[in-house]
Write a protein that holds these residues in place. Structure first.
Motif, PDB file in Angstrom:
ATOM      1  N   LEU A   6       0.845  -1.199   0.000  1.00  0.00           N
ATOM      2  CA  LEU A   6       0.000   0.000   0.000  1.00  0.00           C
ATOM      3  C   LEU A   6       0.882   1.250   0.000  1.00  0.00           C
ATOM      4  N   ILE A   7       0.591   2.167  -0.901  1.00  0.00           N
ATOM      5  CA  ILE A   7       1.347   3.432  -0.978  1.00  0.00           C
ATOM      6  C   ILE A   7       0.431   4.565  -0.497  1.00  0.00           C
ATOM      7  N   GLY A   8       0.944   5.367   0.450  1.00  0.00           N
ATOM      8  CA  GLY A   8       0.139   6.456   1.017  1.00  0.00           C
ATOM      9  C   GLY A   8      -0.575   6.000   2.279  1.00  0.00           C
ATOM     10  N   ALA A   9       0.134   5.160   3.070  1.00  0.00           N
ATOM     11  CA  ALA A   9      -0.488   4.470   4.210  1.00  0.00           C
ATOM     12  C   ALA A   9      -0.861   5.382   5.377  1.00  0.00           C
ATOM     13  N   GLY A  11      -2.382   8.307   5.230  1.00  0.00           N
ATOM     14  CA  GLY A  11      -3.393   9.307   4.899  1.00  0.00           C
ATOM     15  C   GLY A  11      -4.795   8.970   5.377  1.00  0.00           C
ATOM     16  N   TYR A  12      -5.707   9.868   5.039  1.00  0.00           N
ATOM     17  CA  TYR A  12      -7.124   9.778   5.437  1.00  0.00           C
ATOM     18  C   TYR A  12      -7.805   8.504   4.911  1.00  0.00           C
ATOM     19  N   ILE A  13      -7.561   8.182   3.629  1.00  0.00           N
ATOM     20  CA  ILE A  13      -8.349   7.093   3.016  1.00  0.00           C
ATOM     21  C   ILE A  13      -7.700   5.711   3.186  1.00  0.00           C
ATOM     22  N   THR A 183     -12.313  18.420  -9.660  1.00  0.00           N
ATOM     23  CA  THR A 183     -11.616  17.157  -9.938  1.00  0.00           C
ATOM     24  C   THR A 183     -11.584  16.290  -8.689  1.00  0.00           C
ATOM     25  N   ASN A 184     -11.160  16.868  -7.581  1.00  0.00           N
ATOM     26  CA  ASN A 184     -10.915  16.045  -6.391  1.00  0.00           C
ATOM     27  C   ASN A 184     -12.202  15.502  -5.770  1.00  0.00           C
ATOM     28  N   ILE A 185     -13.231  16.333  -5.727  1.00  0.00           N
ATOM     29  CA  ILE A 185     -14.479  15.879  -5.094  1.00  0.00           C
ATOM     30  C   ILE A 185     -15.517  15.533  -6.158  1.00  0.00           C
TER      31      ILE A 185
HETATM   32  P1  NAD Z   1      -4.005  12.394   2.506  1.00  0.00           P
HETATM   33  O1  NAD Z   1      -3.239  13.627   2.236  1.00  0.00           O
HETATM   34  O2  NAD Z   1      -4.704  12.238   3.813  1.00  0.00           O
HETATM   35  O3  NAD Z   1      -3.045  11.128   2.327  1.00  0.00           O
HETATM   36  C1  NAD Z   1      -2.086  11.030   1.311  1.00  0.00           C
HETATM   37  C2  NAD Z   1      -0.892  10.291   1.851  1.00  0.00           C
HETATM   38  O4  NAD Z   1       0.064  10.144   0.812  1.00  0.00           O
HETATM   39  C3  NAD Z   1      -0.196  11.062   3.004  1.00  0.00           C
HETATM   40  O5  NAD Z   1      -0.028  10.221   4.114  1.00  0.00           O
HETATM   41  C4  NAD Z   1       1.132  11.480   2.392  1.00  0.00           C
HETATM   42  O6  NAD Z   1       2.208  11.513   3.324  1.00  0.00           O
HETATM   43  C5  NAD Z   1       1.351  10.396   1.353  1.00  0.00           C
HETATM   44  N1  NAD Z   1       2.273  10.793   0.295  1.00  0.00           N
HETATM   45  C6  NAD Z   1       2.482  12.018  -0.254  1.00  0.00           C
HETATM   46  N2  NAD Z   1       3.437  11.967  -1.177  1.00  0.00           N
HETATM   47  C7  NAD Z   1       3.851  10.676  -1.204  1.00  0.00           C
HETATM   48  C8  NAD Z   1       4.846  10.003  -1.955  1.00  0.00           C
HETATM   49  N3  NAD Z   1       5.581  10.633  -2.870  1.00  0.00           N
HETATM   50  N4  NAD Z   1       5.000   8.697  -1.725  1.00  0.00           N
HETATM   51  C9  NAD Z   1       4.241   8.034  -0.801  1.00  0.00           C
HETATM   52  N5  NAD Z   1       3.307   8.617  -0.058  1.00  0.00           N
HETATM   53  C10 NAD Z   1       3.119   9.924  -0.272  1.00  0.00           C
HETATM   54  O7  NAD Z   1      -5.022  12.212   1.315  1.00  0.00           O
HETATM   55  P2  NAD Z   1      -6.249  11.201   1.230  1.00  0.00           P
HETATM   56  O8  NAD Z   1      -7.490  11.939   1.515  1.00  0.00           O
HETATM   57  O9  NAD Z   1      -5.942   9.946   1.954  1.00  0.00           O
HETATM   58  O10 NAD Z   1      -6.228  10.945  -0.359  1.00  0.00           O
HETATM   59  C11 NAD Z   1      -5.413   9.964  -0.945  1.00  0.00           C
HETATM   60  C12 NAD Z   1      -6.012   9.550  -2.280  1.00  0.00           C
HETATM   61  O11 NAD Z   1      -7.293   8.994  -2.049  1.00  0.00           O
HETATM   62  C13 NAD Z   1      -6.240  10.705  -3.237  1.00  0.00           C
HETATM   63  O12 NAD Z   1      -6.072  10.258  -4.538  1.00  0.00           O
HETATM   64  C14 NAD Z   1      -7.686  11.098  -3.020  1.00  0.00           C
HETATM   65  O13 NAD Z   1      -8.243  11.715  -4.149  1.00  0.00           O
HETATM   66  C15 NAD Z   1      -8.296   9.749  -2.736  1.00  0.00           C
HETATM   67  N6  NAD Z   1      -9.487   9.789  -1.863  1.00  0.00           N
HETATM   68  C16 NAD Z   1     -10.557   9.070  -2.239  1.00  0.00           C
HETATM   69  C17 NAD Z   1     -11.705   9.056  -1.466  1.00  0.00           C
HETATM   70  C18 NAD Z   1     -12.877   8.274  -1.900  1.00  0.00           C
HETATM   71  O14 NAD Z   1     -13.983   8.540  -1.431  1.00  0.00           O
HETATM   72  N7  NAD Z   1     -12.708   7.293  -2.780  1.00  0.00           N
HETATM   73  C19 NAD Z   1     -11.740   9.778  -0.255  1.00  0.00           C
HETATM   74  C20 NAD Z   1     -10.616  10.493   0.106  1.00  0.00           C
HETATM   75  C21 NAD Z   1      -9.481  10.480  -0.700  1.00  0.00           C
END
Ligand code: NAD
Ligand code: HP7
Length: 312
Positions: A6-9, A11-13, A183-185
């Motif tokens: 998992l990449i981006g572990a 974060g929020y999602i 785009t994002n939402i």
């Molecule tokens: P977030 O900012 O909370 O999390 C993103 C994570 O990625 C952070 O922990 C950050 O440190 C990490 N990150 C940044 N650069 C990085 C890199 N180069 N390598 C590895 N990790 C890196 O954002 P989020 O809200 O979790 O959003 C993440 C993705 O999920 C986005 O694409 C967003 O559009 C999507 N998202 C989807 C939903 C949905 O309902 N499907 C909801 C929220 C977010």
């Protein structure tokens, strides 16, 4: 049991992906994030390895292959939008399929490039298009399919989800990284609308600011006035008075579509589909990427024509 990275572990999602991997009976082998606030991993996969440097993450995955005969089946991608294509390429070159958050990429030409990587590696890219597995949305699609061919439904889409000042400071508030709020939402809704109502015939933007956007979209089977905002100042008075910070409404020919509930487990449903050999890939993502690209680059026309009632 399939092996995941998992990449981006942090974060929020990401926890919704961890839950989906666990709930579908699979294993998270390793995770990566630039940040290290990832204690949440313990709630799902206490034995997973974790890296804050990409190079060490990459080396670990290679070692698993050559020293432990352990291969990744999927890489889940929860990084900021503008990094998705790079992380998808990494996943496919590592021999895994990618399960990537929305929007798959920011621009239509990125979509073509990803298709080349799929062809070259023989691996697949899946996109999280979770509204397509929402029971109310599926039911609406059936209703539209069963309607007369040339029917045009009148749709009013109002989506308010308040975010604090942090949103604008984070990558989400940077248009080059998130694509902006439409785009994002909004991407979820443009995807849903085109999936239900067919090809886009007209796309007009009335207002596009950093905390709200509104426009008119015409599809084969619908005329849609849409309004989207992350500012609480646009919430209807009665919603504010109840202390609520979100207001989601879609009406079709004046009738409210009940879809607010049942949002939380959609990721698990998407994973189930992918693991069952279904799931939505690059082609499915394309139309909404084209719509958000066009909205992002359109010159707003102001209060002219078919604009949403919230602009009055
Ligand atoms: P977030 O900012 O909370 O999390 C993103 C994570 O990625 C952070 O922990 C950050 O440190 C990490 N990150 C940044 N650069 C990085 C890199 N180069 N390598 C590895 N990790 C890196 O954002 P989020 O809200 O979790 O959003 C993440 C993705 O999920 C986005 O694409 C967003 O559009 C999507 N998202 C989807 C939903 C949905 O309902 N499907 C909801 C929220 C977010
Ligand atoms: N929240 C946070 O604390 N941090 C965040 O980063 C995001 C939310 P909902 P979702 O804002 O980037 C939607 O509105 O549905 C809080 C979009 N998805 O239900 O999960 C928030 O303040 C998604 O594409 O959020 O996500 C609330 O208190 C978009 O990337 C709570 O979480 C994401 O917003 C729930 O907020 C975003 C859909 O609209 C389906």
């Amino acid at each position: 049991m399939k092996n995941f990275a998992l990449i981006g572990a942090a974060g929020y999602i990401a926890p919704r992906h961890m839950k989906a991997i666990k709930d579908t009976g699979n294993n998270l082998l390793t995770a990566f994030d630039k940040g290290d606030s990832v204690g949440i991993i313990d709630s799902y996969f206490p034995n997973a390895d974790f890296f804050v440097e990409f190079e060490r993450f990459d080396r670990h995955i290679e070692k698993l292959k050559y020293e432990k005969d352990t291969y990744l089946d999927y890489v889940s991608i929860c990084s900021p939008n503008y990094l998705h294509d790079a992380h998808i390429r990494f996943a496919l070159r590592s021999g895994a399929d990618a399960i990537c958050e929305k929007p798959l990429v920011l621009n239509p030409w990125n979509v073509d490039k990803l298709q080349h990587v799929e062809e070259k590696t023989g691996k697949k890219i899946y996109n999280i298009l979770q509204l397509r597995v929402h029971p109310s949305i599926i039911a609406l699609r059936e209703k539209v399919k069963n309607a007369k061919k040339d029917t045009k439904f009148e749709v009013d889409l109002t989506y308010l989800t308040s975010r604090g000042n942090w949103y604008h400071t984070s990558w989400k508030g940077d248009k080059t990284k998130s694509g902006g709020i439409a785009t994002n939402i909004g991407v979820h809704f443009y995807d849903m609308l085109s999936w239900i109502f067919g090809d886009v015939q007209e796309n007009i933007v009335h207002v596009h600011e950093n905390d709200r956007a509104a426009g008119y979209l015409e599809f084969e089977n619908a005329r849609v006035k849409w309004f989207l905002s992350i500012s609480s100042k646009y919430l209807p008075k009665e919603i504010k008075e109840k202390g609520q910070t979100t207001f989601r409404s879609i009406t079709i020919n004046g009738e409210e579509l009940e879809f607010s509930g049942g949002f939380t487990d959609l990721h698990t449903m998407v994973y189930k589909d992918i693991l069952a050999g279904k799931g939505y890939g690059v082609d499915a993502a394309r139309t909404a990427i084209e719509i958000v690209h066009d909205i992002r680059n359109a010159k707003p026309v102001g209060l002219k024509g078919e604009y949403h009632r919230f602009l009055k």
